[in-house]
Write an enzyme that holds these catalytic residues in place. Sequence first.
Site, PDB file in Angstrom:
ATOM      1  N   ARG A  79      10.452   6.238   6.935  1.00  0.00           N
ATOM      2  CA  ARG A  79      11.217   6.078   8.186  1.00  0.00           C
ATOM      3  C   ARG A  79      11.816   7.368   8.746  1.00  0.00           C
ATOM      4  O   ARG A  79      12.239   8.239   7.978  1.00  0.00           O
ATOM      5  CB  ARG A  79      12.357   5.072   7.959  1.00  0.00           C
ATOM      6  CG  ARG A  79      11.850   3.669   7.732  1.00  0.00           C
ATOM      7  CD  ARG A  79      12.964   2.683   7.418  1.00  0.00           C
ATOM      8  NE  ARG A  79      12.408   1.345   7.294  1.00  0.00           N
ATOM      9  CZ  ARG A  79      11.734   0.895   6.226  1.00  0.00           C
ATOM     10  NH1 ARG A  79      11.560   1.666   5.166  1.00  0.00           N
ATOM     11  NH2 ARG A  79      11.235  -0.342   6.216  1.00  0.00           N
ATOM     12  N   HIS A 102       6.283   4.824   9.170  1.00  0.00           N
ATOM     13  CA  HIS A 102       4.878   5.151   8.873  1.00  0.00           C
ATOM     14  C   HIS A 102       4.108   5.682  10.088  1.00  0.00           C
ATOM     15  O   HIS A 102       2.970   5.286  10.343  1.00  0.00           O
ATOM     16  CB  HIS A 102       4.175   3.940   8.285  1.00  0.00           C
ATOM     17  CG  HIS A 102       4.729   3.514   6.948  1.00  0.00           C
ATOM     18  ND1 HIS A 102       5.272   4.401   6.052  1.00  0.00           N
ATOM     19  CD2 HIS A 102       4.832   2.285   6.354  1.00  0.00           C
ATOM     20  CE1 HIS A 102       5.667   3.753   4.969  1.00  0.00           C
ATOM     21  NE2 HIS A 102       5.425   2.472   5.123  1.00  0.00           N
ATOM     22  N   HIS A 113      -0.783   4.261   1.018  1.00  0.00           N
ATOM     23  CA  HIS A 113       0.020   3.048   0.858  1.00  0.00           C
ATOM     24  C   HIS A 113      -0.725   1.956   0.087  1.00  0.00           C
ATOM     25  O   HIS A 113      -0.710   0.781   0.485  1.00  0.00           O
ATOM     26  CB  HIS A 113       0.442   2.541   2.236  1.00  0.00           C
ATOM     27  CG  HIS A 113       1.743   1.830   2.265  1.00  0.00           C
ATOM     28  ND1 HIS A 113       2.054   0.802   1.391  1.00  0.00           N
ATOM     29  CD2 HIS A 113       2.831   1.986   3.058  1.00  0.00           C
ATOM     30  CE1 HIS A 113       3.270   0.366   1.667  1.00  0.00           C
ATOM     31  NE2 HIS A 113       3.770   1.066   2.673  1.00  0.00           N
ATOM     32  N   ASP A 172      12.966  -0.516  -2.803  1.00  0.00           N
ATOM     33  CA  ASP A 172      12.288   0.074  -1.641  1.00  0.00           C
ATOM     34  C   ASP A 172      12.990   1.401  -1.379  1.00  0.00           C
ATOM     35  O   ASP A 172      13.628   1.597  -0.360  1.00  0.00           O
ATOM     36  CB  ASP A 172      12.403  -0.881  -0.434  1.00  0.00           C
ATOM     37  CG  ASP A 172      11.486  -0.466   0.714  1.00  0.00           C
ATOM     38  OD1 ASP A 172      10.834   0.595   0.592  1.00  0.00           O
ATOM     39  OD2 ASP A 172      11.428  -1.202   1.710  1.00  0.00           O
ATOM     40  N   GLU A 231       4.408   5.521  -3.393  1.00  0.00           N
ATOM     41  CA  GLU A 231       3.953   6.407  -2.320  1.00  0.00           C
ATOM     42  C   GLU A 231       4.562   7.785  -2.519  1.00  0.00           C
ATOM     43  O   GLU A 231       5.779   7.957  -2.387  1.00  0.00           O
ATOM     44  CB  GLU A 231       4.405   5.838  -0.975  1.00  0.00           C
ATOM     45  CG  GLU A 231       3.907   4.433  -0.705  1.00  0.00           C
ATOM     46  CD  GLU A 231       4.893   3.643   0.164  1.00  0.00           C
ATOM     47  OE1 GLU A 231       5.057   3.987   1.339  1.00  0.00           O
ATOM     48  OE2 GLU A 231       5.500   2.687  -0.354  1.00  0.00           O
TER      49      GLU A 231
HETATM   50  C1  BGC Z   1       8.529   0.891   3.095  1.00  0.00           C
HETATM   51  C2  BGC Z   1       8.926  -0.553   3.193  1.00  0.00           C
HETATM   52  C3  BGC Z   1       7.953  -1.247   4.062  1.00  0.00           C
HETATM   53  C4  BGC Z   1       6.608  -1.106   3.408  1.00  0.00           C
HETATM   54  C5  BGC Z   1       5.509  -1.809   4.122  1.00  0.00           C
HETATM   55  C6  BGC Z   1       7.187   0.947   2.466  1.00  0.00           C
HETATM   56  O1  BGC Z   1       6.772   2.258   2.377  1.00  0.00           O
HETATM   57  O2  BGC Z   1       9.466   1.644   2.408  1.00  0.00           O
HETATM   58  O3  BGC Z   1      10.228  -0.682   3.700  1.00  0.00           O
HETATM   59  O4  BGC Z   1       8.276  -2.584   4.223  1.00  0.00           O
HETATM   60  O5  BGC Z   1       6.284   0.239   3.282  1.00  0.00           O
HETATM   61  O6  BGC Z   1       5.647  -1.769   5.427  1.00  0.00           O
END
Ligand code: BGC
Length: 394
Positions: free
Chosen positions: A124, A149, A220, A293, A358
Site C-alpha cells: 500500500r 499493488h 503474490h 497481514d 511477498e
Molecule cells: C496485502 C493484503 C491484501 C492481499 C491481497 C496482500 O499483499 O497485504 O492486505 O488483502 O495482498 O489483496
Amino acid sequence: MRTKSKLFMSALIAAAAIGNFACTPPAENKSTEENTMEQTSTAIPDSSNFSGEVNGKATHLFTLVNKNGMQVAITNYGGRIVSLLVKDKTGAFKDVVLGYDNVKTYQKRGEPYFGALIGRYGNRIGKAKFSLNGKEYNLEKNDGANSLHGGAHGYWMQVWDAKLINKTTLELTYLSKDGEAGYPGNLNVKVVYTLTDNDEVKIDYSATTDQATPVNLTNHAYFNLNGAGDSTILNNELRIAADNITPVDNTLIPTGKITPVKGTAFDFTSFKAIGKEIGNADDEQLKFGKGYDHNFVLNKHTLKDAIATVKSPVTGIVMDVYTEEPAIQFYSGNFLDGRSKDGKGGVAYPLRSALCLETQHYPDSPNKPEFPSTTLNPGKTYKTTTIYKFSVAK
Ligand code: BGC
C-alpha cells in the site's frame, strides 16, 4: 505414460530451441494426461484455456520443468504463477499454489492477485499519493483511500511480452508507461523466472526508468503446502528471521514505527504453527489485519540464508525463502472467502486456505523518509532476486 512424459519433455525442449522471440507460443500442454508426470497427483491446466487476447495482446501459458520433474506453469497475463507441482513425502507431485484453470477467471473483479507479478509498487501507498522531488503524484485508489499493488492498472493485470529462453527459464518484459496508474516515468521492467535443478523457483527482477519513481516489485503467489484446495494453512509451521515488524493503522498503512516481535503473536523467530496465536483477541495488530497481514523487517537479506521457511505436517513439503529485499509481507489469506468454486479443478478457496510471503521494501515507503528508499533514478538499475526453494522434511 512414461513415453508420453518423455514426448512432453521433448516438446518443451523443441519449443525452447525455437523460443527466442517475443511472445513465444508456449510449449502446448496438449492434454492434462501428457502434462502429468508419472507420480503427479495434480495436473497443470490445459494451455488452450490461456490462449486469448487481452487489450490487443496475446496471452499464453508456459510450463517450465526441471530434471526432477518439478513443474511451474506461468501465464504472461499478469506474469502469474498458475501451478507449481512439487514432490511430497510419498514422492507424488502436489500443486502448492492457488489459481484458476483459465485466463478469463484471472480477469474477474476482486480477484485476489493469485500468483501475480506486482508493480509498480507492492502493497500500500497511503492516501494514494506521494511527493517526489517537490512534485505530488496521485495514484489510483483501489483499497479505500489507499493504493494497493500498483492500483487498478497494476502489473498483475497487464499482458507481458514473453520469451521462453529454454525449458527452465521464462523471461517476461513490460513497459510501464509514464503516468500509468499515476506513476512518473517510463519504467522498463524485466522479470526472469527460472526453475532450477535444485527445485528452486528463482525470480530475478530488474527495471530502469527515465524519471525518478518509486519501485517495489514482488510476486503474490498464494501457497498451501498441504496442496492447493486444502481447507487451511493454520497447521503449517512458519519461521521468519525477523525480530521486528512495521505495525499498521486500521487501513493497513504502517504507522512509521518499527516494533519488536518478542512476546507477541508476531514472533516467528522459531517455528510456530500459523494458527497458534492468530486468534489472539487482545492483539490490535491482528485485529487490524484480520489475521497476519504485516511487513516483517528481516534481520538479514542475502541469498545465502533462508529468511523464512514454511513446513506442512501433512505432505512434509518444506519451502525456504531467500531474498535480497529488506522485508517480507506475511499475509495469512484473511480475505479469501471460499464463495465460488472457481479454483483449479472446480474447488473453492476458503478463508486462510493459503499464505503469501511477498518479498519487498516496506509499504508506504514513498511517504516515510525514515524507511529504506524505494526511489529509482534514471541511469540506475533496480535489481533484486527472490528464491522459493522446495524440499521434503527429513
Ligand atoms: C496485502 C493484503 C491484501 C492481499 C491481497 C496482500 O499483499 O497485504 O492486505 O488483502 O495482498 O489483496
